[in-house]
Write a protein that holds these residues in place. Structure first.
Motif, short mmCIF file in Angstrom:
data_model
loop_
_atom_site.label_atom_id
_atom_site.label_comp_id
_atom_site.label_asym_id
_atom_site.label_seq_id
_atom_site.Cartn_x
_atom_site.Cartn_y
_atom_site.Cartn_z
N SER A 1 0.85 -1.20 0.00
CA SER A 1 0.00 0.00 0.00
C SER A 1 0.88 1.24 0.00
O SER A 1 1.89 1.30 0.73
CB SER A 1 -0.91 0.00 1.24
OG SER A 1 -1.63 1.21 1.34
N ASP B 1 0.43 4.07 1.26
CA ASP B 1 0.47 4.81 2.53
C ASP B 1 0.40 3.89 3.74
O ASP B 1 -0.06 4.28 4.81
CB ASP B 1 -0.67 5.83 2.57
CG ASP B 1 -2.04 5.17 2.37
OD1 ASP B 1 -2.07 3.94 2.12
OD2 ASP B 1 -3.06 5.88 2.47
N ARG C 1 5.86 -0.12 1.19
CA ARG C 1 5.06 0.13 2.38
C ARG C 1 3.99 -0.96 2.44
O ARG C 1 3.45 -1.39 1.41
CB ARG C 1 4.42 1.53 2.34
CG ARG C 1 5.41 2.66 2.24
CD ARG C 1 4.72 4.01 2.27
NE ARG C 1 4.28 4.36 3.61
CZ ARG C 1 4.90 5.20 4.42
NH1 ARG C 1 6.01 5.80 4.01
NH2 ARG C 1 4.43 5.48 5.61
N GLN D 1 0.42 -2.52 4.46
CA GLN D 1 -0.78 -2.19 5.23
C GLN D 1 -1.41 -3.47 5.79
O GLN D 1 -1.87 -4.31 5.02
CB GLN D 1 -1.79 -1.47 4.36
CG GLN D 1 -3.12 -1.18 5.05
CD GLN D 1 -2.96 -0.16 6.18
OE1 GLN D 1 -2.45 0.93 5.97
NE2 GLN D 1 -3.41 -0.54 7.38
#
Length: 370
Positions: free
Chosen positions: A291, A293, A339, A341
């Motif tokens: 992901s 973010d 990244r 998540q």
């Protein structure tokens, strides 16, 4: 003829060494129970006490409501399949399967009926006149299982029967044992350290640790809602990821935690009445996704391409390595910054005592309405 099994506060000691302190379990007639755990946890000792091959230091064992704690093995009406095949090398397959019945004085016509029926069930019909040395490992294991089937026991006991087989034969024999249970409807107790065997065979799994039951439940219940960190780490392949976490102010009655690198995760885990000490977040690879973010930042150290899925091993800044399932079409490069998540609905939080706290279970009506 199948029977229930009852362990009532059973204990086992060797001198001053306590192997099993206090074990109680009810197994329903016709149920397939798997005793799962690491080496030394007491699972084989329990099976041997049930079979009468080990004495009981305390408590009682009942079979079909009858106390068999002091009965010799031959009078319990059980059949056991061991890791080693223990076939007589000078006897044919037929004679190996018939040997126990002949020792009991079963009429020869009945011996032939039972052996032929078991051979047909296990696809051994064309091998009855061969010697064990002329068989493959999988065929020898099926003969050992057939030798147990012909006894028409009250329950079948399996002590890691697939350990000596290669991966392909292990998969096939596992399927054959599952089919055998379906056909016979017999009570079966199966000991293994292999969680794949446990997940695919069991009606219920008994996860053992240090001679005690760590968790008892259906396979997916144990996988999705492990009771302790031990169970969460032992069941599942690849293993669950564990991350140190720091508690932050709660949000709407749910736990909020800081992850390595100070990323913030809003979980779906209700705030327990008392939660003290260090925390760990547990998340399985399939619940950890790429992901842009995501709160976890790291670099790709290894890619496992398994055909139907790919697994990325990602090193975080604090040295922790996590495994995430990634799309097979995503072409990640070693050293690439990514990244991750976690799926908040599939996150588990473990307290300082190792007890699990789970996300709120999805209600059936909500799933149907979606």
């Amino acid at each position: 003829m199948t029977a229930s099994i009852e362990f009532a506060t059973v204990a086992k000691r060797y001198g001053s060494v306590e192997i099993i302190p206090d074990f109680s379990l009810h197994i329903a007639a016709g149920e397939f129970i798997v005793l799962l755990g690491p080496s030394g946890c007491g699972k084989s000792t329990l099976l041997r006490m049930l079979a009468g091959l080990e004495s009981v230091s305390g408590g009682r064992i009942a079979l079909g409501g009858q106390d068999v704690t002091e009965l010799p093995p031959g009078r319990r009406g059980l059949a056991m399949v061991f890791q080693q095949y223990a076939l007589y090398p000078h006897m044919t397959v037929f004679d190996n399967m018939a040997f126990g019945l002949r020792n009991l004085g079963v009429p020869e016509a009945e011996v032939h009926r039972r052996v032929q029926a078991a051979a047909a069930m296990l696809e051994l019909d064309g091998l009855l006149q061969r010697l064990p040395g002329q068989l493959s490992g999988g065929q020898r294991q099926r003969v050992a299982i057939g030798r147990a089937v012909v006894k028409e026991p009250k329950a079948f006991l399996f002590d890691e029967p697939l350990s000596n087989l290669d991966a392909k034969l292990r998969n096939r024999t596992r399927i054959e044992i599952a089919r055998l249970h379906k056909r016979l409807g017999a009570t079966m107790v199966f000991v293994t350290h292999d969680q794949v065997e446990a997940m695919t065979l069991a009606d219920r799994i008994v996860v053992m640790n240090g001679g005690r039951i760590e968790q008892l439940g259906a396979p997916m219940e144990i996988y999705q809602r492990p009771r302790t960190r031990f169970v969460a780490g032992f069941v599942g392949s690849p293993a669950m990821n564990f991350l140190p976490a720091r508690r932050l102010p709660d949000a709407q009655g749910r736990l909020v935690v800081a992850l390595p690198g100070d990323g913030v995760l809003h979980t779906q885990v209700p705030v327990p009445a008392a939660l003290v000490g260090e925390l760990q977040v547990g998340v399985r690879p399939e619940a950890l996704r790429l992901s842009a973010d995501g709160p976890l930042v790291g670099r790709v150290e290894l890619i496992e391409r398994l055909g139907e899925r790919s697994l990325a091993h990602v090193g975080l800044a604090d040295g922790t390595v996590v495994v995430a399932e990634v799309p097979v079409q995503r072409d990640l490069a070693l050293g690439e910054a990514v990244r991750l998540q976690p799926d908040a609905a599939q996150v588990h939080v473990f307290d300082a005592a190792g007890l699990a706290h789970h996300a709120v279970a999805v209600q059936a009506d909500a799933v149907l309405a979606a």
